[in-house]
Design a protein around this motif. Structure first.
Motif, PDB file in Angstrom:
ATOM      1  N   PRO A 654       0.832  -1.219   0.000  1.00 37.54           N
ATOM      2  CA  PRO A 654       0.000   0.000   0.000  1.00 37.54           C
ATOM      3  C   PRO A 654       0.856   1.255   0.000  1.00 37.54           C
ATOM      4  CG  PRO A 654       0.185  -0.866   2.227  1.00 37.54           C
ATOM      5  CD  PRO A 654       0.916  -1.845   1.330  1.00 37.54           C
ATOM      6  N   THR A 655       0.238   2.380  -0.317  1.00 45.05           N
ATOM      7  CA  THR A 655       0.935   3.664  -0.257  1.00 45.05           C
ATOM      8  C   THR A 655       0.566   4.438   1.003  1.00 45.05           C
ATOM      9  OG1 THR A 655      -0.800   4.667  -1.614  1.00 45.05           O
ATOM     10  CG2 THR A 655       1.177   3.899  -2.751  1.00 45.05           C
ATOM     11  N   THR A 656      -0.024   3.745   1.981  1.00 43.84           N
ATOM     12  CA  THR A 656      -0.284   4.384   3.269  1.00 43.84           C
ATOM     13  C   THR A 656       1.036   4.780   3.919  1.00 43.84           C
ATOM     14  OG1 THR A 656      -0.395   2.167   4.219  1.00 43.84           O
ATOM     15  CG2 THR A 656      -2.484   3.241   3.701  1.00 43.84           C
ATOM     16  N   LYS A 657       0.964   5.704   4.868  1.00 48.71           N
ATOM     17  CA  LYS A 657       2.171   6.281   5.452  1.00 48.71           C
ATOM     18  C   LYS A 657       2.336   5.862   6.915  1.00 48.71           C
ATOM     19  CE  LYS A 657       2.955   8.843   1.748  1.00 48.71           C
ATOM     20  NZ  LYS A 657       1.689   8.704   0.989  1.00 48.71           N
ATOM     21  N   CYS A 661       7.744  10.558   9.492  1.00 47.03           N
ATOM     22  CA  CYS A 661       8.437  10.774   8.216  1.00 47.03           C
ATOM     23  C   CYS A 661       7.575  10.442   6.995  1.00 47.03           C
ATOM     24  CB  CYS A 661       9.737   9.943   8.180  1.00 47.03           C
ATOM     25  SG  CYS A 661      10.933  10.450   6.937  1.00 47.03           S
ATOM     26  N   GLU A 662       6.272  10.207   7.194  1.00 47.39           N
ATOM     27  CA  GLU A 662       5.409   9.767   6.087  1.00 47.39           C
ATOM     28  C   GLU A 662       6.055   8.598   5.357  1.00 47.39           C
ATOM     29  OE1 GLU A 662       4.578  13.386   3.779  1.00 47.39           O
ATOM     30  OE2 GLU A 662       2.597  13.342   4.708  1.00 47.39           O
ATOM     31  N   GLY A 663       6.585   7.647   6.152  1.00 47.61           N
ATOM     32  CA  GLY A 663       7.384   6.557   5.612  1.00 47.61           C
ATOM     33  C   GLY A 663       6.563   5.436   5.008  1.00 47.61           C
ATOM     34  N   ALA A 664       7.275   4.570   4.274  1.00 47.10           N
ATOM     35  CA  ALA A 664       6.647   3.465   3.553  1.00 47.10           C
ATOM     36  C   ALA A 664       6.145   2.391   4.513  1.00 47.10           C
ATOM     37  CB  ALA A 664       7.644   2.856   2.574  1.00 47.10           C
ATOM     38  N   CYS A 665       5.039   1.769   4.144  1.00 51.13           N
ATOM     39  CA  CYS A 665       4.403   0.727   4.967  1.00 51.13           C
ATOM     40  C   CYS A 665       4.312  -0.583   4.192  1.00 51.13           C
ATOM     41  CB  CYS A 665       3.019   1.173   5.416  1.00 51.13           C
ATOM     42  SG  CYS A 665       3.010   2.586   6.537  1.00 51.13           S
ATOM     43  N   TYR A 666       5.435  -1.031   3.646  1.00 52.87           N
ATOM     44  CA  TYR A 666       5.436  -2.273   2.864  1.00 52.87           C
ATOM     45  C   TYR A 666       4.869  -3.443   3.659  1.00 52.87           C
ATOM     46  CZ  TYR A 666       8.477   0.027  -0.553  1.00 52.87           C
ATOM     47  OH  TYR A 666       8.992   0.879  -1.510  1.00 52.87           O
TER      48      TYR A 666
END
Length: 677
Positions: A654-657, A661-666
């Motif tokens: 997803p592209t959720t944060k 840091c509004e970081g990646a949530c793989y």
């Protein structure tokens, strides 16, 4: 011609930055081995570097001449052109875009392919800053969440370095796949264990280092904050808090424990998937054994609670006072040790006032949906393979496929992303140019020179952007300086640890410790928090003001699908580097717990469809107890050549944060798995 052995450095995205001995014959690399120049890596390198580098440099789709696209985007249809033709096309198209939309319609899309300070970000950033292009926030993709969690807790305090682990008596490896991603920590742990140290591994997957562990805790992805809360609560019950240390050196312990206490031991166990007995046993070990060190990896950050999970983990040595001794506290990054002069190297002062910044994770959306007031009309991809690496892969591919966006690609090999470019520029591998390297996981700086001539017509990033700067009329001296001068802009030549030697004159084949001649870095003995309070901040004004997260909290991951897909590094690639070599042309396995396989009627070796609302990936199934129930695992980085439908695991991310840091949530990817028809 006779064989020659030449010193070099591994530049890949890894904390270890190994020193290398490269065997060359007839201007070709025939063998890559480790050298002993770097005392930490000490002649040992990972299999992927030893096996794949010669093919990566000389075959595997190596780009040797500029190319122009002649077919559809995403295809293999290109024709060779000259450098003049390529640069003319870039200038013409970028200038047309700037005339119509302004310079912010141009976007540099780069990340961390090479970690050399010159290739990674020097002349290129000077060029884009002067051009007035859109700025790119790159840290959210990896490292930014952990970096902000550390900064909010300790400030820019140098952390314990890996070599101290041999002195530890309790080692907690938390979310750190040491064998694949932090290789040279493994022998240090082994040495400590031969002298009686206990090893605890916390991970949703029983990673290889867990085979040696005295305890393995199979935590649910994204719930590390709850597990750390539970350990903190149990430490309090055991009377393990060092009240005098907390009084003198910690801010916010009361508020932290108040938040942690919202979760009973039984509730915390249910959420995080670790038994109550294991939580209590680990807390008891942590209370009783010193020196104790936590070696936290970047895998912890890749979920919506990533920053708060790391902060809660960082709180444990603060509350129990595990600092002040060699081998105690937290093993951390080395970035704060190096005398970097980044502003001098990259010249952010050239950026026009009011220039926007975009999160690298949102680029696919902005390209596919055309949702910006100033649209992105020109993209320059380098040091990056976005269609493989970015979350929501299908959205990125859709954006890259637009014919009204002019895409420039620059790489060593023909990656999947290069196939979406209108113009491709051939870049040198790091074996073909000089550079200087500051590790992010250990305290050594190394300089390297080219060990072979440039392959074909390839050029270093620095020279490519010098030529582009000249074409755009950027005549200032800062766009003409040599690579050696850039090295002296990258690091402070006056730093006493260099002992009068300029960075550009550091001998090759040697490594220089930024711990200098002093004793090893020991927080609360020879280094202290650099926060506003001068203390460890478990309540952080910095993180409150920036992200509205004063105290760590937990947010559940509620989704349509039952299984959580985690996609860590593998032993075959570093992110997607080496995805084009012949050994990496088959699909990786999807690993699944027997319980989950049984409920779905799946058998070992089945081809399965892994899917969610974003995409679908076809993978062979491996049934194993190494992954906990509710979790499936498949490594990141494989290229489209491994699949039947040009989708890999990034298609499901997803592209959720994240919270910081509004970081990646793989690792927030929720999926279902079924048998392929």
């Amino acid at each position: 011609m006779m064989l020659q052995e030449r010193p070099s450095v591994c530049t890949l995205d890894c904390p270890d930055t190994c020193s290398l001995a490269v065997t060359v014959r007839d201007n070709e690399i025939v063998k890559v081995r480790g050298s002993k120049a770097n005392p930490l890596t000490n002649g040992v390198i990972c299999n992927k570097v030893a096996r794949y580098y010669p093919e990566f440099v000389h075959a595997a789709g190596r780009l040797k001449t500029p190319l122009r696209r002649t077919g559809p985007k995403g295809s293999d249809e290109f024709e060779a052109i000259s450098w003049d033709e390529a640069l003319d096309a870039i200038v013409h198209n970028f200038q047309s875009i700037i005339n119509e939309f302004g310079p912010q319609a141009i976007l540099p899309l780069n990340y961390a392919g090479p970690h050399g300070m010159l290739a990674g970000g020097s002349m290129d950033l000077r060029f884009f800053h002067k051009l007035g292009a859109t700025l790119l926030a790159r840290r959210p993709m990896c490292g930014g969440v952990k970096g902000e969690a550390y900064m909010g807790t300790f400030g820019a305090m140098p952390a314990m370095q890996p070599e101290q682990v041999v002195h530890s008596k309790l080692i907690i490896v938390w979310g750190n796949n040491v064998t694949f991603s932090n290789l040279h920590l493994a022998p240090l742990i082994k040495k400590a264990r031969t002298e009686g140290a206990k090893l605890v591994v916390i991970d949703p997957k029983r990673v290889k280092i867990a085979e040696q562990a005295d305890m393995y805790l199979p935590v649910n992805p994204g719930t590390d904050v709850i597990l750390a809360f539970a350990i903190a609560n149990e430490l309090k019950r055991l009377g393990a808090f060092d009240q005098s240390f907390i009084r003198d050196h910690v801010v916010g312990a009361t508020e932290f424990i108040a938040e942690a206490s919202k979760y009973s031991l039984s509730e915390a166990s249910r959420i995080c998937g670790v038994s109550e007995d294991q939580i209590c046993e680990l807390a008891k070990l942590y209370k009783e054994i010193s020196p104790a060190v936590i070696c936290a990896g970047n895998g912890l950050e890749r979920n919506r609670n990533g920053g708060n999970g790391l902060r809660a983990i960082f709180a444990l040595p603060a509350l129990a006072n595990k600092f002040g001794v060699i081998g105690g506290g937290l093993m951390g990054g080395a970035g704060n040790l190096f005398p970097k002069t980044s502003a001098k190297l990259t010249r952010p002062d050239l950026v026009p006032e009011g220039t926007r910044t975009l999160n690298i994770l949102d680029v696919g959306q902005h390209l596919a949906k055309d949702d910006l007031e100033i649209p992105i009309k020109g993209v320059f991809i380098y040091n990056h393979n976005p269609v493989i690496v970015a979350p929501d892969q299908n959205q990125m591919k859709k954006g890259m496929s637009r014919e009204d966006i002019f895409v420039v690609g620059c790489d060593v090999t023909m990656t999947d992303s290069m196939r979406f470019a209108d113009i491709i520029l051939p870049a040198c591998s790091h074996f073909e140019h000089d550079d200087i390297y500051c590790a992010y996981g250990q305290p050594y700086v190394q300089r390297a020179e080219a060990v072979i001539p440039r392959v074909g017509q390839s050029l270093p990033n620095t020279e490519i952007f010098r030529r582009l700067s000249s074409r755009f009329g950027f005549d200032d001296e800062i766009f003409k300086v040599s690579d050696l001068e850039l090295m002296d802009d990258a690091l402070d030549p006056m730093d006493a640890r260099f002992k009068g030697t300029k960075p550009s004159e550091l001998p090759v084949g040697q490594a220089f410790s930024m711990e200098g001649d002093l004793e090893p870095t020991i927080p609360f003995k020879n280094t202290f928090p650099a926060t506003a309070s001068g203390k460890i901040e478990l309540v952080s004004d910095y993180l409150r003001d920036k992200y509205d997260h004063a105290v760590p909290t937990y947010k559940p991951n509620e989704a349509l699908y039952e299984l959580t897909l985690i996609t860590p590094s593998s032993n075959k690639m570093i992110t997607s580097t080496f995805g084009g070599v012949s050994a990496n042309q088959t699909a990786p396995f999807l690993e699944m717990n027997p319980r989950d396989a049984s409920t779905r009627g799946l058998s070992d070796g089945d081809e399965v469809r892994v899917y969610n609302q974003l995409g679908e990936v076809f993978l062979p199934l491996k049934i194993t107890d190494d992954v906990r129930p509710g979790v499936v695992y498949s490594p990141k980085g494989s290229w489209f050549s491994t699949t039947r439908n040009n989708q890999t695991v990034s298609a499901l991310a997803p592209t959720t944060k994240a919270d910081l840091c509004e970081g990646a949530c793989y690792n927030d990817a929720k999926v279902e798995v079924e048998l392929m028809n």
